[in-house]
Structure formats: C-alpha cells, structure tokens
Enzyme design. Sequence first.
Site, PDB file in Angstrom:
ATOM      1  N   GLY A 152      43.264  46.242  91.361  1.00  0.00           N
ATOM      2  CA  GLY A 152      43.394  46.966  90.112  1.00  0.00           C
ATOM      3  C   GLY A 152      42.189  46.711  89.226  1.00  0.00           C
ATOM      4  O   GLY A 152      41.478  45.719  89.382  1.00  0.00           O
ATOM      5  N   ASP A 268      52.993  40.073  75.745  1.00  0.00           N
ATOM      6  CA  ASP A 268      52.947  41.353  76.464  1.00  0.00           C
ATOM      7  C   ASP A 268      54.039  41.412  77.522  1.00  0.00           C
ATOM      8  O   ASP A 268      53.787  41.782  78.673  1.00  0.00           O
ATOM      9  CB  ASP A 268      51.562  41.538  77.109  1.00  0.00           C
ATOM     10  CG  ASP A 268      51.329  42.989  77.554  1.00  0.00           C
ATOM     11  OD1 ASP A 268      52.012  43.886  77.013  1.00  0.00           O
ATOM     12  OD2 ASP A 268      50.481  43.205  78.425  1.00  0.00           O
TER      13      ASP A 268
END
Length: 915
Positions: A152, A268
Amino acid sequence: MLKIVCPACQNSMTLSQFKPGKFTPTCKVCQTKFHLLIAQKTDGTFACKSGLLAPPVSPTTTPDPVKQPAVRSSAPAKFDETRETNLSPATNSDNLDATQASQPTPIKKNSPTIAATGNTQAESSAARTSTGAQDPQVGGNLGPYRLLKLLGQGGMGSVFLAKQTSLDRNVALKVIRTKLADRPAMMARFTREAYAAAQLVHPNVVQVYDMGDDRGNCFFSMELVQGSSLADYVADGKKVDPEQAASFVLHAARGLAFAHNAGMVHRDIKPANLLVDASGIVKVADLGLVKVPDQADIEDRDEVDEMSALSASKELTRFGTAVGTPYYMAPEQARNSVTVDHRADIYSLGCTFYVLLTGQKPFEGNSFQEVVSKHSSAPLVVPSRLVARVPESLSAIVAKMMAKDPADRYQSMQDLIPDLEKFLGISSTVAFTPEEQDAELLERQAAQFNNVSLARLRAVLPLALIVGSFLIAALTLFFSWRWASGFFVLPVFACAGYFLIAGLRENSNLFAKSRELVFRSGFISWFKWLAAATLLLVASMLVGLFLPWFVCGLVGIGLGAAYYFLIDKPIHQARIAPVRNIEKLLRKLRLKGMEESSLQLFVAKYGGKTWEEMFETLFGYPAKRRMRDELIKSEIGKSRPKFWPWRDRINDGLESRIAPLVEAREKQHLQKVELAGLQADGVAPAEAKERAAQMAEAIVDHGDSIRVAALQQRIAELDPEAQRMKQRLKVKQMLAEARSGQYRKPQSLLQKIKPVLNLALGSYTRFLLGCLLIVGCLLWARQENFLEAVQKTATEAQQAIQSGGIEGARAVTSQQFSSLTEALNRDSSPLAIPLIGDLFFFNFNALIAGLILLSSSIVFGWRMSIFAIPAAAIALWGAGFGIPDIQPIRSVHALSAVIAVAMVVAGFLFGRSDS
C-alpha cells in the site's frame, strides 16, 4: 529567536543570533542556498523574507502536494461508502479521494492484512522528500529487510511485505517517504511515539518490531497479520451479529486499555485499523504510527498553526492535520487533535461498534465539515432503532461510548470492558471455568497429542547415541586414539546437525535467537569467532585429528538429520489433527470474547501432566515460560515435569547477549533522528550532539519503564488514570531534562565500566585465550614427541590383542602403562618460543587451562572470568603457587588441575550474570 523557512523544502529553522541585512544561507536539510532578507521594524521587532536564488529546474519532479496550498473544489466531494468497502484489506480506504474510490478493488479474503495508510499512486509518487533519498524498490534491501511486495501507499509513505533476514520472518515494513521525513523536528517526535509503541507487547495490539533508517529512508517494521480487517466484515453494508460484534470490540478495548495505561493514544480507531487474525484474535493496528505529539511537547508554534490550517483540507489523516477519519472522529478531536486524550479512542471505537451492528456509519455528509458538524451536534440514532435484533442493552453501551461530551462517556476502557463482558456472559475478574464439553475435548486432543508412539523414542535415542559413541570410542582407543577422539565428539556434531536442520525448517525459538545474535553481532565479533575456529582447525591438523573429526562430523550430522526426518517429522505429522482441533476450540472461545490469558491457563490446566510441549506448539516458547512461572505457584504446577528445561538457560543467555545489541542500535537511531531535529532548530552541532544523546537515553529509559510496568503488575490491577498520568508526566519530565541538557541516567561505577570489562574479560577473550593455550600445548607435545609415544603405546596394545587376544592384552597392559608413564616423566624442555614457552608451555596443564577457558566461553559477560581466569592460572602455575602434587607424572600437575576444574564449575553456578 527568529524563525525562517527554506523556500525549497519548507524546513523551519531558528536563528538565535542575527542582525538586519541580506544573507545567503544554506538549508541543512536539502542543502539549497537561498536569499534571506532580515529587516527591523519601527517597533523594534524583526521580520524576514526568503526566496530561491533561481527557480529549480527539474522536469521529472512533481511538486509535493503537502507543501502546496490547499485547493478546494467548488462542488464538495460526496463521502460515499465505496471508499471504505471496495478496497483490498491492505489499504485503509478512508484516506482515498473520490477518483480512486470510483475504481473498486475486490477484497481478497484471508490474505495478509496490513494496517497501511492508503492513498493514490500519484500522491505517493509526488510526496517525495528533498533529502536525496533513494526510493525503495521491490526486490531490493532496506536495512536488514528484503522487500518482497508493495502492499500500500499513502500520505505517510509506503508499506511493503518484507522478510527480516536475521529472524527469517515476514513483516509489514512501513517506509516514511513524505513531508514527515522533510521535517526533522516532527520526525523526531513521531519516532518517539513509534518507539514507545514498540514496547507494548499484548495479544490485542499489532507489534511494532523495529525501526531504523537506510539511504535516507526511515522505516518501521510491524507484525504481519494473516487475516482480514473489520472493514471486510461490514463491506457492502453487511452487518455483524451483535454478540460477535461485542466480542470484536471487547478484544480491541483490551488492547487499547493496555496502550492507554502506558500513556499512548491511538487517535485513528476505525474498522480498517482493527485486524482479525486466523486464530480469531482482534489486533489494534498502527498504534504509535498515527499519533500527533501532545501540544505541550510542541515548541514550534508555527507547527501548531500549520496543523490547524491543514485540518480543513480533504487530506484527512496526514501527520499534522486533524488526525483521524471523520466518520469515526470524536468531536473534540476535530476541533484540536493535539489535546485529546484516551476518551477520543473510546468514541472512535463506539463509532466502529455502531458500523458493525448496523452496517452504516453513525453520521454521513457531503463534506468533511458536514460530517464533523453532525458528530458534534446531531442526535445519535441508536443501533436498536435501525436493527431489530440489536439488544437495548448493547445500544446503551454504544450510546455511552459515543457521548458528545467526553465527561459523559466511559472514562476508561476498564470501565467499558466489564459492561461488554457482562453482555457476553463472561468475566475476566474471576477464574475461567470452561464448559464440560470444551474441557473434555481439550483433554482428549491433549492425550492424542502426547500419545504418539515415536515420541517415546525422542528421549531414548539421544541417550543411546551418547552411550554408544562413548563405548565405540573406548574400544577404538586400542586401535587409534585419534579416531577414538572422533567418536567421542560425534554426539556434539549430531546435536549441531539436528539443531541446524530443525531450525532451518521450523525456525525454533533457540535457532531464531542464535540466528539473531549472529546477524546482530558486528564484524569484530565475526572476526573473533572466525579466528577461534581457525585456531582449532590448526590444532586438529597439528595432532592429526582433522580427518577423524571430519569423518565423524559428517556421520554425526547425518545422524542428526536422520533423527529429524525419521523421528521428529513423523511426530509433527501425527500431531497436526489434534493441534487443529484445539485451535478450532480456542478460536470459538476467542470469538466469544474470552481473554487470551484465560485461554492459555485453560490449556495449561487441562493439557495433562505433559502440557508444556502442546502449549508451546500452540502459543510459542515465551508464552510457555510465562505460564510455567504462573503455574509453579500452585501445587499442580510444582508436580508437573518440564519439557526440555535445559533450553531455558541457553535462551536466557542468548537474550542477555542480544538485548544490549538491540538497545545500542535503537539508541543510535534515536540519537540520529533527534540530532537532525535539533540541528534543524538551529542548535549548534556540539550542543545538539550532546543533547541528542541525552534524548535517546531518556526515550530508551521510558521504553524500559513501559516494559517493567507490564511485567510487575497486570494492567487490570492498576489504577488506570494514575498509571496514564504517571507515564505521561514521566516522559515529559525526562524529555524536558534532556532538552535542557540536564538528563543524566543514574549509573553506578560498575555500570560505567561494564563495557570495558566485557571487552577485556568477556566470552570472546576467554575463547581466544583457550584456543591459543590448546594450540601451544599441542605444539609442545609434538616437539617432545609425546604424541608419538601415545600412538606407539596404542599400536603395541593393538598388536597384543591381535596376537594374544584379551589375555595377551592383559599381559602387556602394565608394561605399556609403565612405558607411557616413563615417557611422560622424562625431562622435557619448554616450547621453543622465547619467554612464551618458559611461561606457558612446559606440561600438559596448559591443555587443561585451555579447555577450562574454552568451556567457560559459553557463558557471556565478564563475571565468569572472575572464576575462569584464576582457575586457568592455577592449572598452569599450581606448583609455583605452592600447591603440592599428588601423583608421579610430572607432565600433569594433578592437584592444580582438580582445583582449577572445581573453580570453573563454581563459575558456571555463580558467574552467569554480568548485569
């Protein structure tokens, strides 16, 4: 103090001494020269203006979007669900723009799931540093890691599937290649948080293994989780069963509770950052890799202003913005992300819980501002009103987790966990009592695991090999003492062969530790071992032992390989079925919300008397050691046998050797990062170097305090709020002292001189001295023809056996013994090397002294030398110390040898620790 900014890379610098005028400074980060104009205003203050000398010409370079002004579209983008549901598990979709979201990527189930920061390829390519760092490429190396696959890319850099060669394991490697690496001060704060997160070892937290830098690339390696993220479970609006959802959230809450008590805040939490591995354990990902430093830690006010300005842009999770994802962001976090505490994570976990139960987000909108505004003011539609099967009690838990005011929420994860456990009908505060059918299933599978017929041979065959080798060596002694010595060491080669083959195929704990030590040891250590091996090789060739040892070595290695393939491997194959059945049982219990420590205790108690090997197969060697220490306090644990307990001392010795190497490397990296940050702030090089060393020391000490707190007392028994405040205040105080140059780690005199002692008196030194003494003694024996006398005696005994059988051998035994004694007692000269021969090599006690030092080298550290070196000295010069002899053979001073051996045995008992 005057703040200036490099117009090329936007690096912020501080001038402590300045005057009005025009200047041409050089940026310390990108090495670019630029114009600087400093003017004095009428009120006495100063203003500055900077500009490039000439526009940089680089047709292949794309401007860094992080450094460009935020460009808004006249029509705000719609935050649709496809951005989170139509992506690979390796990508966090919440960070993607609408362009990428419109091209869905199918989800691959049961593929390696990495908590990667997802973003577009173009953005990642543009977000390059100006430091001249080389881009990491798949197939290349980055530090001790080989990059296997790109998983990613995003605003914080790239994530690779990588292999750590030192431990032969796959990891997720996050490479920082964005604006963060261009801002040394911010990179230093980021590294502190990542290092603190690396100290958190908990089954519900993705482990941060290592950090470092290579060719301008800063990287962090993390545990590779085989499984899926919770985002996969809610893809396309799917819902999760309420009990299953509560179990997932309970696992995450335990991991976050552990982190919160260590002073960490995630900021997060979302479904994509909660990973479910193949065994059913939920792990919190990216802990420590998304956290913005506390406002009290930020000296540069411009950085705080920059955070506020960027928070309005559509880049939602970049470092320095409103960190988090708007769908899961607490109201106070959207206002100011640098001041939130652990209760923001409770809110985000509540939003995740909401999505699991309902298949939809609690608040949606057409823009960032609209979503944030709804989180702050819009009433929550509780899950039970959207999904009929969600119980009211569970809806109440979600509603309390998502209260707008932090004071109205659960005040800690420890407050939330009991409510979730009560809903699931379990409790971590009382002893786990398994259901009857589960206990019976475990007992049956444990019996099947332990009752493999070949397993009974494993302890018998090594003993038979040792006894058989010694008997063959004794018989061969009548024919050739050299071949007898080869059979004598054959079991050693067999053990080495088995260790190597089994370790390469299964990567056992001891093999992994040994491999790590070899890779972490520097060139000097490798050179010492190579020199020692060379000396032993020379010694074996001098006395004619090379060929017998080489042949017996090959035979021994072959026997070790045969033992693995004919005994161990069939045993492992026979145990596959019971292990899988137990793993299915454990997965079922985990998905019910059972705590990992309770499950391990369940396996240990119901695994039978020989539970350790099965437990180690399921949970690993470190967990087995911890559980044995727990059980040994009870009568049940005391009565149970240990599985291969000899490994414990070897493992502890290897760990004591590896730990200082790891700490030294971590300090070096932390010091380098802190030094760059201090120099970017304008601190003089000499002062920056000293302060960076103190900062690195303080950060490592803080990491030690996290580990010690976890070992001393279970988190559930601590006062959570007091523990959080203690950790936060401690690290702030330590860092403040380090910045001011006042931090000094208290050290005793022994701790200060310990590196010198280990260098002068450590195991390598004893190993080399032992090899030198053995080689010198063999040279002396060859010079005096003692080896020929021994060989002659053996040859005559062999001829007597061949001519007269056993009776003939008896007839000549006394005569041969007398001849050998006479040869050893004759007057001999020291080794013909001036001074050295007279001092060291004049009898066979040098050989005894060498063997003592050689055997003592298996114990690391300097303390063993307190026993080994005096023992070797007594063996060498016992007569000179006034120790009387007790036998007539002058070539061996027997009493000195006995005293020396006794001393080194005492060293093995009391000289192992060097701390």
